[in-house]
Design a protein around this motif. Structure first.
Motif, PDB file in Angstrom:
ATOM      1  N   TYR A  69       0.837  -1.204   0.000  1.00  0.00           N
ATOM      2  CA  TYR A  69       0.000   0.000   0.000  1.00  0.00           C
ATOM      3  C   TYR A  69       0.869   1.250   0.000  1.00  0.00           C
ATOM      4  O   TYR A  69       0.607   2.212  -0.729  1.00  0.00           O
ATOM      5  CB  TYR A  69      -0.911  -0.035   1.241  1.00  0.00           C
ATOM      6  CG  TYR A  69      -1.764   1.193   1.387  1.00  0.00           C
ATOM      7  CD1 TYR A  69      -2.899   1.363   0.594  1.00  0.00           C
ATOM      8  CD2 TYR A  69      -1.437   2.190   2.310  1.00  0.00           C
ATOM      9  CE1 TYR A  69      -3.678   2.501   0.709  1.00  0.00           C
ATOM     10  CE2 TYR A  69      -2.208   3.321   2.428  1.00  0.00           C
ATOM     11  CZ  TYR A  69      -3.331   3.472   1.623  1.00  0.00           C
ATOM     12  OH  TYR A  69      -4.097   4.601   1.752  1.00  0.00           O
ATOM     13  N   GLN A  73       0.885   4.222  -2.836  1.00  0.00           N
ATOM     14  CA  GLN A  73       0.519   5.604  -2.504  1.00  0.00           C
ATOM     15  C   GLN A  73       1.620   6.566  -2.951  1.00  0.00           C
ATOM     16  O   GLN A  73       1.342   7.623  -3.523  1.00  0.00           O
ATOM     17  CB  GLN A  73       0.284   5.757  -0.984  1.00  0.00           C
ATOM     18  CG  GLN A  73      -0.971   5.070  -0.484  1.00  0.00           C
ATOM     19  CD  GLN A  73      -2.197   5.488  -1.267  1.00  0.00           C
ATOM     20  OE1 GLN A  73      -2.716   4.719  -2.085  1.00  0.00           O
ATOM     21  NE2 GLN A  73      -2.661   6.704  -1.065  1.00  0.00           N
ATOM     22  N   LYS A  76       1.641   6.952  -6.747  1.00  0.00           N
ATOM     23  CA  LYS A  76       0.558   7.829  -7.230  1.00  0.00           C
ATOM     24  C   LYS A  76       0.935   9.292  -7.057  1.00  0.00           C
ATOM     25  O   LYS A  76       0.663  10.128  -7.924  1.00  0.00           O
ATOM     26  CB  LYS A  76      -0.740   7.531  -6.470  1.00  0.00           C
ATOM     27  CG  LYS A  76      -1.433   6.266  -6.957  1.00  0.00           C
ATOM     28  CD  LYS A  76      -2.711   6.005  -6.170  1.00  0.00           C
ATOM     29  CE  LYS A  76      -3.427   4.793  -6.720  1.00  0.00           C
ATOM     30  NZ  LYS A  76      -4.544   4.358  -5.875  1.00  0.00           N
TER      31      LYS A  76
END
Ligand SMILES: C[S@@+](CC[C@H](N)C(=O)[O-])C[C@H]1O[C@@H](n2cnc3c(N)ncnc32)[C@H](O)[C@@H]1O
Length: 202
Positions: A69, A73, A76
């Motif tokens: 995760y 993140q 992005k």
């Protein structure tokens, strides 16, 4: 299949991982010799990490997936551009019907972090995702007879603990792909290191 304690835990921090990769592993030769990008090339990056490869693929139509995760993140935030997307998903959970018609699949530094069973899933996912004639390029640390002591030692200290020799990678990939070639390269990193470039044709 991973050691993430001690000094290696630093690499779980996305910023530290990105910085380490930028310093140690410039991707220019990998791009030139194996990925061979062109405008509109559809790229699936399996185990994309923080998306370090993306800056070398400015004209690609790119999807990166990763089970971390934190890495997704960061990816992005770092690569906010059209025609590039990231998904937080593990190899076992990829929606196979939605991941199709790619020209190229990448798995850079992933196989040695996962079990052989997961590696077979990765090869099946790539085969399913590629157009006929599309290529999977997997890039992995590799043990070879003629490598320097330092390269062997650095590889043995990697977080990923499923490093193989050329024959081991060949045995795994050939269970899924009929056509494949493995190059051994000692010149792609800025430190003594040996990589196997496993090119599989769908
Ligand atoms: C050494 S990093 C390489 C990252 C990136 N490919 C690069 O070249 O910088 C290995 C990556 O594989 C991801 N990974 C490990 N197991 C995975 C799994 N089962 N499904 C998806 N990604 C996985 C990790 O989270 C990590 O980002």
């Amino acid at each position: 299949m991973q050691i993430t304690s001690g000094i290696r835990s630093i690499l779980s921090i996305p910023f530290a991982y990105s910085l380490y990769q930028k310093i140690v592993f410039p991707r220019d030769k990998l791009i030139r010799d194996y990925i061979k990008p062109y405008p509109g090339q559809k790229v699936l990056d399996i185990g994309c990490g923080t998306g370090n490869i993306l800056k070398y693929l400015p004209e690609a139509d790119y999807l990166g997936i990763d089970s971390s995760y934190e890495y997704i993140q960061t990816a992005k935030k770092q690569h906010n551009r059209t025609r590039a997307s990231f998904q937080h998903v593990g190899i076992h959970n990829i929606a196979l019907d939605e991941v199709k018609h790619f020209d190229i699949a990448l798995a850079i530094g992933v196989l040695h972090h996962i079990s052989d069973e997961e590696a077979l899933s990765l090869f099946k996912t790539a085969q399913n995702a590629l157009k006929p004639g599309g290529r999977l390029i997997a890039v992995e640390p590799c043990y070879v007879d003629d490598q320097s002591f330092l390269a062997k030692w650095i590889i043995s200290k990697d977080r990923g603990q499923n490093v193989k020799d050329k024959n081991g990678y060949n045995q795994l990939a050939s269970q899924i792909f009929n056509k494949l070639n493995i190059d051994i390269r000692h010149d792609l990193l800025r430190i003594p290191y040996t990589l196997a470039i496993i090119e599989c044709i769908a």
